[in-house]
Design an enzyme around this catalytic site. Structure first.
Site, mmCIF file in Angstrom:
data_model
loop_
_atom_site.group_PDB
_atom_site.id
_atom_site.type_symbol
_atom_site.label_atom_id
_atom_site.label_comp_id
_atom_site.label_asym_id
_atom_site.label_seq_id
_atom_site.Cartn_x
_atom_site.Cartn_y
_atom_site.Cartn_z
ATOM 1 N N ASN A 41 -8.425 27.093 48.720
ATOM 2 C CA ASN A 41 -7.319 26.911 47.770
ATOM 3 C C ASN A 41 -6.918 28.193 47.045
ATOM 4 O OD1 ASN A 41 -9.767 26.793 46.377
ATOM 5 N ND2 ASN A 41 -8.979 25.425 44.804
ATOM 6 N N SER A 91 -12.524 28.367 56.800
ATOM 7 C CA SER A 91 -11.935 28.504 58.130
ATOM 8 C C SER A 91 -10.434 28.252 58.136
ATOM 9 C CB SER A 91 -12.630 27.538 59.105
ATOM 10 O OG SER A 91 -13.986 27.897 59.290
ATOM 11 N N GLY A 96 -16.720 25.357 45.773
ATOM 12 C CA GLY A 96 -16.343 24.257 46.655
ATOM 13 C C GLY A 96 -16.733 22.925 46.041
ATOM 14 N N SER A 97 -16.948 21.944 46.880
ATOM 15 C CA SER A 97 -17.222 20.596 46.395
ATOM 16 C C SER A 97 -18.633 20.469 45.840
ATOM 17 C CB SER A 97 -17.039 19.581 47.531
ATOM 18 O OG SER A 97 -18.084 19.702 48.480
ATOM 19 N N GLU A 121 -19.678 27.004 41.597
ATOM 20 C CA GLU A 121 -18.452 26.572 40.908
ATOM 21 C C GLU A 121 -17.940 25.401 41.715
ATOM 22 O OE1 GLU A 121 -14.879 25.701 40.339
ATOM 23 O OE2 GLU A 121 -14.334 27.681 41.107
ATOM 24 N N LEU A 122 -18.134 24.186 41.180
ATOM 25 C CA LEU A 122 -17.963 22.972 41.964
ATOM 26 C C LEU A 122 -16.776 22.138 41.488
ATOM 27 C CD1 LEU A 122 -21.781 22.140 42.173
ATOM 28 C CD2 LEU A 122 -20.393 23.530 43.729
ATOM 29 N N CYS A 146 -9.393 23.479 41.203
ATOM 30 C CA CYS A 146 -10.561 22.807 40.636
ATOM 31 C C CYS A 146 -10.409 22.557 39.141
ATOM 32 C CB CYS A 146 -11.821 23.615 40.911
ATOM 33 S SG CYS A 146 -11.713 25.327 40.383
#
Length: 482
Positions: free
Chosen positions: A157, A183, A233-234, A255-256, A289
């Site tokens: 993102n 990717s 990411g998640s 950093e989720l 996020c």
């Protein structure tokens, strides 16, 4: 692909200063989310190539950390300057592979470059301590040293800024890095790597490995030479990576996910609140996020705010990010579209109403209409799950205690926002919200000088600011006997 500097479009990975294909010759296609066209491909590398990159980073480490902070800063400053000189090309490349409007992409390049500039200077300010001795014949000294080889896994993102927010402090501290970019958006990472070479970053100091997330990630987390992993990411993947890193007791920064509340009190400036909601909710088509995921509006101003927001959202222009005047581009893929549709359907089934948008855009593909839902119940999925799309659900609340309880009723704790004029309320609510970042009367909170990071299931550590470099340093205490 039309770029002013065609050498910025790289379709090979960078290991030890060399542009390489995968050992097995396999590749991953990269497509434009706006139209599905193939842009190119990158190597589908695995554990062997990742191990080679780690070895290269380890070999490059002694010479890199031996440089003075000023010498490293000069190289990083060169990298910053090159990023800004090539801002237009980098932005175009980003829009093509990620979809965000060109103006937003240019803004991200500037934002990304700011971390390189900031940490080039922060590296000169890695101070230690002299501690008063506990005995007359002892001297106690504390120094900080680079942690060593580091690994970074970054999302699609923000394909440039999430890289420099990690590489900047790592390299400034004297560490080396192996990067695994998303990717879906590898070309931004490879272009930054090309500019790093031109800036004078030595071979092996900054490596970029493209390919299988599982194979590359497993090597990064299991290889004992890697002493720190930074991941954006998640929360689900973050938990897995943290478990894998535990075997070697690696230092981890995460950093989720987020589930940001955006609160509008009855004493708020509604026009400014709408402006902030647009910026926080619909930037990058809601794929951030820290974007507002739950909009809580006090009863007394609920209807007026909803009307003003609807009017503002109706003026947004959806389209290909390269087209003039576009303010919202496509979502990244079909799964992202399906998630938005799922949250809308669930909310409608539970009593919510659509006042704007609510369905896929007439352009088809990954485009989705900016959507506003009103009278959303507290048990809707959108109140508990991160949508990551252009959906603004409006919840009602009665008073301060009510909305704080609702806002904090989540496992996440990354960002929160609220609009209010009363100074006492500003402090009460700001301190009561259980989040790492709180935006007060503003919808834009990210910058290089402030600490970015969450609490609870939203992560560990901070990026940016004077604190960001600490995650790449080890503290050493030396006790000297006289």
């Amino acid at each position: 692909m039309k770029l002013n500097d065609s050498n910025l479009f790289r379709q090979q990975a960078l290991i030890n200063g060399e542009w390489l294909d995968a050992n097995n010759g396999e590749a991953i296609d990269v497509t434009n989310p706006a139209n599905g066209d193939k842009l190119g491909s990158v190597p589908k590398m695995g554990a062997d190539e990742t191990r080679a990159a780690i070895d290269a980073a380890n070999r490059a480490l002694p010479a890199w950390r031996a440089l003075t902070a000023k010498e490293r800063a000069t190289i990083l400053r060169n990298w910053f300057n090159l990023m800004m000189e090539h801002q237009d090309d980098l932005a175009r490349l980003m829009t093509l592979e990620q979809g965000k409007p060109l103006a937003e992409a240019k803004g991200e390049i500037s934002y990304a470059a700011s971390f390189i500039e900031w940490f080039a200077e922060e590296g000169k300010r890695i101070y230690g301590d002299t501690i008063p001795g506990h005995q007359a014949d002892k001297r106690l000294i504390v120094i900080k040293q680079p942690i060593g080889v580091t690994a970074a896994i970054t999302p699609w993102n923000f394909p440039a800024a999430m890289i420099t927010r990690k590489a900047g402090p790592a390299l400034a501290a004297g560490c080396t890095m192996v990067l695994k970019p998303a990717s879906q958006t590898p070309f931004s990472a490879l272009a930054l790597a090309e500019l790093a070479i031109r800036a004078g970053v030595p071979a092996g100091v900054f490596n970029v490995v493209t390919g299988s997330a599982g194979a590359v990630g497993n090597e990064l987390t299991s290889n004992p030479l890697v002493r720190k992993l930074s991941f954006t990411g998640s929360t689900e993947i973050g938990r897995q990576l943290m478990e894998q890193c535990a075997k070697d007791i690696k230092k981890v920064s995460l950093e989720l996910g987020g589930n940001a509340p955006f609160i509008v009190f009855d004493d708020a400036d509604l026009d400014k609140a709408v402006e902030g909601a647009l910026a926080s909710k619909f930037r990058n088509a809601g794929q951030t996020c820290v974007c507002a995921n739950r909009l809580y509006v006090q009863d007394g101003v609920y209807d007026r705010f909803a009307e003003k927001l609807q009017q503002a959202v109706s003026k947004l222009h959806i389209g290909d990010g390269l087209d003039n005047g576009v303010t919202i581009g496509p979502l990244i893929d079909e799964k992202a579209v399906a998630k938005v549709e799922e949250h809308i359907a669930d909310a409608l089934e539970k009593g919510a109403r659509v006042v704007c948008g609510g369905k896929a855009h007439e352009r088809g593909g990954n485009f989705f209409q900016p959507t506003i839902l009103v009278d959303v119940p507290a048990n809707a999925k959108v109140s508990k799950e991160e949508t990551f799309g252009p959906l603004a659900p409006l919840f009602r609340f009665k008073d301060e205690a009510d909305v704080i309880a609702q806002a904090n009723d989540t496992e996440f704790g990354l960002a929160a926002y609220f609009y209010a004029r009363d100074l006492s309320r500003v402090f009460r609510v700001g301190e009561a919200l259980e989040y790492g970042i709180v935006g007060i009367n503003t919808g834009i909170i990210s910058n290089e000088v402030a600490p970015f990071g969450g609490i609870k299931a939203s992560g560990l550590g901070r990026e940016g600011s004077k604190y960001g470099i600490e995650d790449y340093l080890e503290i050493k205490y030396m006790c000297i006997g006289l």
